[in-house]
Motif scaffolding. Structure first.
Motif, mmCIF file in Angstrom:
data_model
loop_
_atom_site.group_PDB
_atom_site.id
_atom_site.type_symbol
_atom_site.label_atom_id
_atom_site.label_comp_id
_atom_site.label_asym_id
_atom_site.label_seq_id
_atom_site.Cartn_x
_atom_site.Cartn_y
_atom_site.Cartn_z
ATOM 1 N N VAL A 64 0.703 -0.942 0.336
ATOM 2 C CA VAL A 64 -0.044 0.185 0.059
ATOM 3 C C VAL A 64 0.675 1.217 -0.139
ATOM 4 O O VAL A 64 1.879 1.109 1.167
ATOM 5 C CB VAL A 64 -0.776 0.294 1.477
ATOM 6 N N ARG A 65 0.575 2.154 -1.027
ATOM 7 C CA ARG A 65 1.656 3.383 -0.964
ATOM 8 C C ARG A 65 0.907 4.550 -0.385
ATOM 9 O O ARG A 65 -0.558 4.971 -0.406
ATOM 10 C CB ARG A 65 1.727 3.424 -2.730
ATOM 11 N N MET A 66 1.266 5.325 0.004
ATOM 12 C CA MET A 66 1.116 6.765 1.485
ATOM 13 C C MET A 66 2.075 8.031 -0.120
ATOM 14 O O MET A 66 3.031 7.638 0.056
ATOM 15 C CB MET A 66 1.705 6.348 2.717
ATOM 16 N N VAL A 67 0.615 8.594 -0.336
ATOM 17 C CA VAL A 67 0.843 9.333 -1.257
ATOM 18 C C VAL A 67 0.196 11.071 -0.582
ATOM 19 O O VAL A 67 -0.351 10.461 -0.004
ATOM 20 C CB VAL A 67 0.843 9.150 -2.246
ATOM 21 N N GLY A 68 1.164 12.049 -0.859
ATOM 22 C CA GLY A 68 0.090 13.148 -0.277
ATOM 23 C C GLY A 68 1.075 14.562 -1.503
ATOM 24 O O GLY A 68 2.019 14.381 -1.574
ATOM 25 N N ASP A 69 0.175 15.073 -2.163
ATOM 26 C CA ASP A 69 0.760 16.370 -2.632
ATOM 27 C C ASP A 69 0.405 17.431 -2.112
ATOM 28 O O ASP A 69 0.563 18.684 -2.892
ATOM 29 C CB ASP A 69 0.254 16.092 -3.823
ATOM 30 N N GLY A 70 0.104 17.878 -0.813
ATOM 31 C CA GLY A 70 -0.109 19.293 -0.694
ATOM 32 C C GLY A 70 -1.578 19.549 -0.794
ATOM 33 O O GLY A 70 -2.348 20.083 0.500
ATOM 34 N N GLN A 71 -2.797 19.302 -1.589
ATOM 35 C CA GLN A 71 -4.020 18.820 -1.747
ATOM 36 C C GLN A 71 -4.488 17.742 -1.059
ATOM 37 O O GLN A 71 -5.647 17.190 -0.137
ATOM 38 C CB GLN A 71 -4.292 19.255 -2.888
ATOM 39 N N SER A 72 -4.418 16.586 -2.003
ATOM 40 C CA SER A 72 -4.999 15.150 -1.079
ATOM 41 C C SER A 72 -3.753 14.455 -1.384
ATOM 42 O O SER A 72 -3.333 14.233 -1.731
ATOM 43 C CB SER A 72 -5.457 14.717 -1.988
ATOM 44 N N TRP A 90 3.126 -0.599 3.877
ATOM 45 C CA TRP A 90 2.993 0.001 3.752
ATOM 46 C C TRP A 90 4.225 0.907 4.035
ATOM 47 O O TRP A 90 5.106 1.015 3.720
ATOM 48 C CB TRP A 90 2.385 0.924 4.462
ATOM 49 N N ILE A 91 4.163 1.489 2.249
ATOM 50 C CA ILE A 91 5.361 2.197 2.236
ATOM 51 C C ILE A 91 5.080 3.604 1.479
ATOM 52 O O ILE A 91 4.354 4.602 0.743
ATOM 53 C CB ILE A 91 5.843 1.936 0.749
ATOM 54 N N MET A 92 6.513 4.660 2.328
ATOM 55 C CA MET A 92 5.797 5.920 2.209
ATOM 56 C C MET A 92 6.908 6.938 0.851
ATOM 57 O O MET A 92 7.364 5.628 0.631
ATOM 58 C CB MET A 92 6.852 6.429 3.603
ATOM 59 N N VAL A 93 5.444 7.532 0.092
ATOM 60 C CA VAL A 93 6.526 7.916 -1.127
ATOM 61 C C VAL A 93 6.034 9.463 -1.402
ATOM 62 O O VAL A 93 7.115 9.514 -1.489
ATOM 63 C CB VAL A 93 4.900 7.416 -2.347
ATOM 64 N N SER A 94 4.886 10.048 -0.576
ATOM 65 C CA SER A 94 5.302 11.311 -0.776
ATOM 66 C C SER A 94 4.528 11.911 0.305
ATOM 67 O O SER A 94 3.802 11.028 0.406
ATOM 68 C CB SER A 94 4.727 12.169 -2.151
ATOM 69 N N GLY A 95 4.990 12.846 0.925
ATOM 70 C CA GLY A 95 3.688 14.121 1.757
ATOM 71 C C GLY A 95 3.785 13.574 3.148
ATOM 72 O O GLY A 95 2.717 13.679 3.450
ATOM 73 N N ALA A 96 5.189 12.960 3.595
ATOM 74 C CA ALA A 96 4.999 12.628 4.888
ATOM 75 C C ALA A 96 4.509 13.582 5.713
ATOM 76 O O ALA A 96 4.680 15.007 5.478
ATOM 77 C CB ALA A 96 6.914 12.267 4.780
ATOM 78 N N PRO A 97 4.833 13.321 6.895
ATOM 79 C CA PRO A 97 4.667 12.011 7.718
ATOM 80 C C PRO A 97 3.289 11.388 7.697
ATOM 81 O O PRO A 97 2.130 11.533 7.472
ATOM 82 C CB PRO A 97 4.795 12.313 9.263
ATOM 83 N N CYS A 152 -4.335 7.359 8.834
ATOM 84 C CA CYS A 152 -3.456 7.946 9.470
ATOM 85 C C CYS A 152 -3.082 9.380 9.672
ATOM 86 O O CYS A 152 -4.365 9.909 9.544
ATOM 87 C CB CYS A 152 -2.007 8.668 7.648
ATOM 88 N N GLU A 153 -2.618 9.117 10.642
ATOM 89 C CA GLU A 153 -2.510 9.833 12.502
ATOM 90 C C GLU A 153 -2.409 11.425 11.585
ATOM 91 O O GLU A 153 -3.427 12.856 11.904
ATOM 92 C CB GLU A 153 -2.237 10.119 13.481
ATOM 93 N N PRO A 154 -1.970 12.008 10.948
ATOM 94 C CA PRO A 154 -1.066 12.957 10.131
ATOM 95 C C PRO A 154 -2.482 13.868 9.150
ATOM 96 O O PRO A 154 -2.666 14.860 9.470
ATOM 97 C CB PRO A 154 -0.273 13.353 9.484
ATOM 98 N N HIS A 155 -3.007 12.958 9.206
ATOM 99 C CA HIS A 155 -4.166 13.188 7.671
ATOM 100 C C HIS A 155 -5.317 13.053 7.985
ATOM 101 O O HIS A 155 -6.336 12.576 6.768
ATOM 102 C CB HIS A 155 -3.123 13.053 6.037
ATOM 103 N N ALA A 156 -5.619 12.571 8.809
ATOM 104 C CA ALA A 156 -7.257 12.315 9.833
ATOM 105 C C ALA A 156 -8.243 12.387 8.933
ATOM 106 O O ALA A 156 -8.917 12.923 8.175
ATOM 107 C CB ALA A 156 -6.842 11.650 10.977
#
Ligand SMILES: [Cu+2]
Length: 168
Positions: A64-72, A90-97, A152-156
């Motif tokens: 499962v990739r974890m992605v974020g671009d500042g919008q979603s 789960w793999i961190m791709v972008s938009g961490a944490p 994802c707690e930071p992006h709940a």
């Protein structure tokens, strides 16, 4: 019934630990007393969250990739169906944490899922993943079939949520 059984086992261990501690006390050996007390404390601790031990992956490992671009922010795929015994990575791709925090897990499944989650930040919660390719793998071996929701707690607040359905 199963939980009554577990409680009995834990209770029996506590009683056994107490009685062996008493014997050691009569023994006048402080060293033996200390070594007898240590396992009793660990048993009590395990009993508080369940009595399962880690069960290794026996099937395939899904990613499962974890992605974020500042919008979603999202898990890809957000919904995954696996077999009991499979693993999820789960793999961190972008938009961490990002992290993985399971929510509303049925009591009957908690102990095994928790035993299968290394380095938890808190109960049923993975550490934060900060850098690309950082990853976190959970075995679903011996985990009860059913649907497990996580966030994802930071992006709940941005609704970064996922779901694992474990089939027999
Ligand atoms: Cu996130």
């Amino acid at each position: 019934m199963r939980f009554n059984g577990l409680a009995l086992v834990v209770g029996a261990m506590a009683i056994a630990a107490c009685s062996s501690g008493d014997q050691n006390a009569q023994n006048t050996s402080a060293t033996q007393n200390d070594t007898a007390a240590a396992p009793a404390t660990q048993n009590t601790g395990t009993g508080a969250t369940g009595t399962a031990s880690m069960a290794a992956i026996t099937g395939r490992t899904h990613e499962v990739r974890m992605v974020g671009d500042g919008q979603s922010y999202k898990y890809e795929p957000a919904s995954l169906t696996i077999k009991q015994g499979d693993g999820v990575k789960w793999i961190m791709v972008s938009g961490a944490p990002h992290n993985v925090a399971f929510q509303n897990v049925p009591d009957a499944a908690k102990a095994q899922l928790s035993a299968n989650m290394p380095s938890q930040l808190k109960e049923l919660t993975s550490p934060m993943m900060m850098n690309a390719n950082e990853n976190y793998t959970v075995s679903f071996a011996n985990v009860a079939t059913g649907t497990y929701n996580y966030v994802c707690e930071p992006h709940a607040a941005m609704n970064m949520r996922g779901q694992i359905t474990v089939q027999p």
